[in-house]
Design a protein around this motif. Structure first.
Motif, mmCIF file in Angstrom:
data_model
loop_
_atom_site.group_PDB
_atom_site.id
_atom_site.type_symbol
_atom_site.label_atom_id
_atom_site.label_comp_id
_atom_site.label_asym_id
_atom_site.label_seq_id
_atom_site.Cartn_x
_atom_site.Cartn_y
_atom_site.Cartn_z
ATOM 1 N N ALA A 45 -6.442 -77.395 15.730
ATOM 2 C CA ALA A 45 -7.085 -76.125 16.535
ATOM 3 C C ALA A 45 -6.201 -74.975 16.905
ATOM 4 C CB ALA A 45 -7.765 -77.465 17.497
ATOM 5 N N ILE A 46 -6.652 -74.306 17.962
ATOM 6 C CA ILE A 46 -5.813 -73.393 18.698
ATOM 7 C C ILE A 46 -6.514 -73.872 20.207
ATOM 8 C CG2 ILE A 46 -5.297 -71.251 19.442
ATOM 9 C CD1 ILE A 46 -6.037 -69.867 17.019
ATOM 10 N N LEU A 48 -5.893 -72.402 23.326
ATOM 11 C CA LEU A 48 -5.100 -71.087 23.825
ATOM 12 C C LEU A 48 -5.224 -71.466 25.744
ATOM 13 C CD1 LEU A 48 -8.192 -68.802 22.654
ATOM 14 C CD2 LEU A 48 -6.168 -68.744 22.601
ATOM 15 N N GLU A 51 -7.160 -71.121 27.972
ATOM 16 C CA GLU A 51 -8.341 -72.408 28.376
ATOM 17 C C GLU A 51 -7.604 -73.317 28.673
ATOM 18 O OE1 GLU A 51 -10.572 -72.353 23.440
ATOM 19 O OE2 GLU A 51 -8.511 -73.218 23.704
ATOM 20 N N LYS A 95 -15.983 -78.289 21.632
ATOM 21 C CA LYS A 95 -15.733 -77.467 20.307
ATOM 22 C C LYS A 95 -14.518 -76.685 20.000
ATOM 23 C CE LYS A 95 -20.784 -77.879 19.579
ATOM 24 N NZ LYS A 95 -21.563 -76.043 19.392
ATOM 25 N N PRO A 96 -13.704 -77.555 19.504
ATOM 26 C CA PRO A 96 -12.142 -76.740 20.032
ATOM 27 C C PRO A 96 -11.925 -75.115 18.627
ATOM 28 C CG PRO A 96 -11.910 -78.945 18.667
ATOM 29 C CD PRO A 96 -13.597 -79.178 19.407
ATOM 30 N N ARG A 97 -11.285 -74.599 19.184
ATOM 31 C CA ARG A 97 -11.418 -73.451 18.101
ATOM 32 C C ARG A 97 -10.706 -73.719 17.211
ATOM 33 N NH1 ARG A 97 -10.206 -67.128 19.332
ATOM 34 N NH2 ARG A 97 -11.368 -67.452 21.245
ATOM 35 N N THR A 98 -10.941 -73.594 15.590
ATOM 36 C CA THR A 98 -10.291 -73.461 14.521
ATOM 37 C C THR A 98 -9.828 -73.022 14.240
ATOM 38 O OG1 THR A 98 -12.253 -72.473 13.352
ATOM 39 C CG2 THR A 98 -12.651 -75.024 13.268
ATOM 40 N N LEU A 118 -12.024 -62.950 13.754
ATOM 41 C CA LEU A 118 -12.197 -63.519 14.180
ATOM 42 C C LEU A 118 -12.034 -63.694 15.672
ATOM 43 C CD1 LEU A 118 -11.157 -65.794 11.856
ATOM 44 C CD2 LEU A 118 -13.423 -65.493 12.264
ATOM 45 N N ARG A 119 -11.439 -62.530 16.056
ATOM 46 C CA ARG A 119 -11.127 -62.245 17.487
ATOM 47 C C ARG A 119 -10.032 -63.365 17.465
ATOM 48 N NH1 ARG A 119 -13.578 -58.050 20.160
ATOM 49 N NH2 ARG A 119 -15.811 -56.619 19.080
ATOM 50 N N THR A 120 -9.015 -63.482 17.010
ATOM 51 C CA THR A 120 -8.144 -64.155 17.351
ATOM 52 C C THR A 120 -6.658 -63.485 17.576
ATOM 53 O OG1 THR A 120 -7.352 -66.936 16.568
ATOM 54 C CG2 THR A 120 -7.445 -65.267 14.840
#
Length: 147
Positions: A45-46, A48, A51, A95-98, A118-120
């Motif tokens: 996961a990421i 942030l 978060e 729901k972690p950011r994959t 994906l705006r990551t």
């Protein structure tokens, strides 16, 4: 240019590592977030930095932002308490950011397209399923402006 030409060693944390230490790493190194790995070293996961902010704010301020104006600037007072005794797993969103990933051989256009779509702020670079490095959006943008 390939993904492996731009990736860099990036701070990663195992999912069971200390949450307070993870937050400290983000703060000290001015990172957009961290890559969290599973127990086998694979990207999980990421997490942030944005978060993590909900952990330093009292719940009542999260529910009513107008209360923030009457609080002092003692943001750090509750931060340690809210992170004490917790693991990174405990503070991941429900729901972690994959972790999006590309292969070391992928070209930078593909990397840029994936990140934009994906705006990551970061993307993992893998080789045979294992984490090779990370490319941040700022590093990719710097490379694009250089050429």
């Amino acid at each position: 240019m390939r993904a492996e030409d731009l990736d860099e060693q990036f701070l990663i944390v195992p999912v069971d590592s200390d949450a307070r230490e993870a937050a400290r790493l983000v703060a000290e190194h001015n990172l957009p977030g961290l890559v969290v790995t599973d127990n086998h070293g694979k990207p999980h996961a990421i997490l942030l930095a944005s978060e993590m902010l909900h952990l330093v704010l009292p719940r009542y301020v999260q529910h009513d932002v107008t209360l923030a104006g009457v609080m002092g600037d003692a943001l750090a007072d509750g931060a340690g308490e809210n992170l004490a005794g917790k693991s990174v797993r405990d503070i991941l969103p429900r729901k972690p950011r994959t972790v999006p990933s590309v292969d070391v051989r992928d070209g930078v256009i593909k990397v840029a397209a994936e990140m934009a779509q994906l705006r990551t702020p970061l993307i993992a670079v893998t080789q045979n399923g294992k984490l090779h490095g990370v490319i941040t959006a700022s590093r990719l943008l710097a490379a694009a402006l250089k050429s």
